[in-house]
Design an enzyme around this catalytic site. Structure first.
Site, PDB file in Angstrom:
ATOM      1  N   HIS A 192      -9.428-170.872   8.427  1.00  0.00           N
ATOM      2  CA  HIS A 192      -9.088-170.822  10.293  1.00  0.00           C
ATOM      3  C   HIS A 192      -8.796-169.165  10.494  1.00  0.00           C
ATOM      4  CE1 HIS A 192      -5.060-172.127   9.241  1.00  0.00           C
ATOM      5  NE2 HIS A 192      -4.928-170.788   9.746  1.00  0.00           N
TER       6      HIS A 192
HETATM    7  P1  TYD Z   1      -2.858-176.984   9.010  1.00  0.00           P
HETATM    8  O1  TYD Z   1      -3.083-175.633  10.206  1.00  0.00           O
HETATM    9  O2  TYD Z   1      -3.721-177.811   8.960  1.00  0.00           O
HETATM   10  O3  TYD Z   1      -2.606-176.244   7.692  1.00  0.00           O
HETATM   11  P2  TYD Z   1      -3.289-175.154   6.675  1.00  0.00           P
HETATM   12  O4  TYD Z   1      -3.943-173.902   7.657  1.00  0.00           O
HETATM   13  O5  TYD Z   1      -2.187-174.458   5.815  1.00  0.00           O
HETATM   14  O6  TYD Z   1      -4.424-175.811   5.983  1.00  0.00           O
HETATM   15  O7  TYD Z   1      -1.568-177.656   9.403  1.00  0.00           O
HETATM   16  C1  TYD Z   1      -1.174-178.985   9.095  1.00  0.00           C
HETATM   17  C2  TYD Z   1      -0.614-179.661  10.071  1.00  0.00           C
HETATM   18  O8  TYD Z   1       0.600-179.051  10.313  1.00  0.00           O
HETATM   19  C3  TYD Z   1      -1.547-179.757  11.479  1.00  0.00           C
HETATM   20  O9  TYD Z   1      -1.376-181.015  11.991  1.00  0.00           O
HETATM   21  C4  TYD Z   1      -0.681-178.822  12.191  1.00  0.00           C
HETATM   22  C5  TYD Z   1       0.829-178.688  11.935  1.00  0.00           C
HETATM   23  N1  TYD Z   1       1.330-177.532  11.905  1.00  0.00           N
HETATM   24  C6  TYD Z   1       2.556-177.575  12.911  1.00  0.00           C
HETATM   25  O10 TYD Z   1       2.929-178.577  13.553  1.00  0.00           O
HETATM   26  N2  TYD Z   1       3.293-176.431  12.695  1.00  0.00           N
HETATM   27  C7  TYD Z   1       2.849-175.442  12.229  1.00  0.00           C
HETATM   28  O11 TYD Z   1       3.604-174.154  12.165  1.00  0.00           O
HETATM   29  C8  TYD Z   1       1.860-175.378  11.279  1.00  0.00           C
HETATM   30  C9  TYD Z   1       1.442-174.064  10.336  1.00  0.00           C
HETATM   31  C10 TYD Z   1       1.025-176.452  11.196  1.00  0.00           C
END
Ligand code: TYD
Length: 136
Positions: free
Chosen positions: A52
């Site tokens: 992302h």
């Molecule tokens: P995600 O963005 O998919 O993680 P990555 O980019 O590392 O693969 O995040 C995983 C889950 O956690 C998603 O449901 C969003 C949640 N999340 C939060 O609630 N707060 C946060 O600060 C972050 C980074 C993720």
């Protein structure tokens, strides 16, 4: 002009008791007030996280244990990869940089310092949408 992605090397303090690294928000190395931190650990082998970009959020990534690789793509299409394998190495990623976190070692703990509170609307999760926004 600020680079979209920048390697940071944190000064290490140490004495006979061991080593210590300090990061303060808005210092020279972390160029923003830290509003949020999270860390990624116990990653399943072969996992690619991230995939992302953010509109606004700025981040500093530090692999405080083990190692992982951060791959980035800039708005102009330039790509780079950075292996984070020691706690004094950081990577500053500005907004509008497509990035993945991958090649995690079993013991990897990736600490992320973020400039913004969590906001799903700050995420660009589709690669083609990211490219479209970059060429606008
Ligand atoms: P995600 O963005 O998919 O993680 P990555 O980019 O590392 O693969 O995040 C995983 C889950 O956690 C998603 O449901 C969003 C949640 N999340 C939060 O609630 N707060 C946060 O600060 C972050 C980074 C993720």
């Amino acid at each position: 002009m600020l680079a979209n992605v920048q390697e940071l090397t944190f000064p290490t303090r140490g004495d006979e008791r061991g080593r210590l690294i300090i990061q303060e928000g808005a210092s020279d190395l972390v160029p923003f007030e830290i509003k949020r931190t999270f860390f990624i650990f116990d990653t399943t082998p072969g996992t690619v996280r991230g995939n992302h970009a953010h509109y606004k959020n700025r981040q500093v990534l530090i692999c405080v244990s083990g190692a992982c690789t951060i791959k980035c793509e800039m708005p102009d299409g330039t790509k780079c990869a950075h292996r984070l394998d020691w706690p004094n190495k950081g990577l500053l990623i500005e907004g509008m940089v497509w990035h993945t976190m991958e090649e995690f070692s079993k013991d990897a703990v990736l600490l992320v310092l973020a400039s913004e509170h969590y906001d799903e609307s700050d995420y660009i999760r589709g690669y083609s949408e990211f490219r479209r926004l970059c060429t606008k």
